[in-house]
Design a protein around this motif. Sequence first.
Motif, mmCIF file in Angstrom:
data_model
loop_
_atom_site.group_PDB
_atom_site.id
_atom_site.type_symbol
_atom_site.label_atom_id
_atom_site.label_comp_id
_atom_site.label_asym_id
_atom_site.label_seq_id
_atom_site.Cartn_x
_atom_site.Cartn_y
_atom_site.Cartn_z
ATOM 1 N N ASP A 171 -9.647 -21.918 -29.036
ATOM 2 C CA ASP A 171 -8.185 -21.898 -29.117
ATOM 3 C C ASP A 171 -7.698 -20.733 -29.989
ATOM 4 N N GLU A 172 -8.137 -19.531 -29.619
ATOM 5 C CA GLU A 172 -7.695 -18.304 -30.289
ATOM 6 C C GLU A 172 -7.356 -17.284 -29.205
ATOM 7 N N PRO A 173 -6.199 -17.428 -28.552
ATOM 8 C CA PRO A 173 -5.858 -16.563 -27.424
ATOM 9 C C PRO A 173 -5.719 -15.100 -27.818
ATOM 10 N N GLU A 174 -6.220 -14.255 -26.925
ATOM 11 C CA GLU A 174 -6.065 -12.811 -27.080
ATOM 12 C C GLU A 174 -5.094 -12.357 -25.990
ATOM 13 N N VAL A 175 -3.876 -12.029 -26.377
ATOM 14 C CA VAL A 175 -2.866 -11.618 -25.406
ATOM 15 C C VAL A 175 -3.224 -10.225 -24.893
ATOM 16 N N GLN A 176 -3.238 -10.099 -23.566
ATOM 17 C CA GLN A 176 -3.566 -8.842 -22.904
ATOM 18 C C GLN A 176 -2.292 -8.021 -22.704
#
Length: 147
Positions: free
Chosen positions: A90-95
């Motif tokens: 649960d550590e999103p990396e926004v593209q």
Amino acid sequence: MSEGAVETARAFIHAVVWGEHHRVWELFAPAGRERVLQAAERRGMDAVAAGRAREGTWGVEEADVFLTSLVRGLRVDLSGVDIELIDVVDEPEVQPDGAVRLRLESKTLLPAVLTGGANWAAGAVIVGREADGWRVRSLEPRPPAGS
């Protein structure tokens, strides 16, 4: 913002692990489905059958055969780890395009003294916002050892 993205990624991994082939297809974004169908065509899928899949006009048996094979392939992509132990981090990396990349990890049963408390990398799921919610654009398997 990305809460739905995490839920979608978890639902996708759950569907792959448990062989819910129709659910896997439902969770793919149009771009993800197109990527899958292009890969299938490169591997010999009939262009007419791929067209029926794109249009959603394929028969139940045809869909079952293809989607079962798809899930089998996704399971192979994740086979470097115990897939039943995969979790979405649960550590999103926004593209740059607004999609979200979510890392996949597989819990290890080895003692923390050997692993430093880290889990095994299992790859990533890329999800994007579509008109009907978050959908899977692609699965990035963990690179093979030595890559």
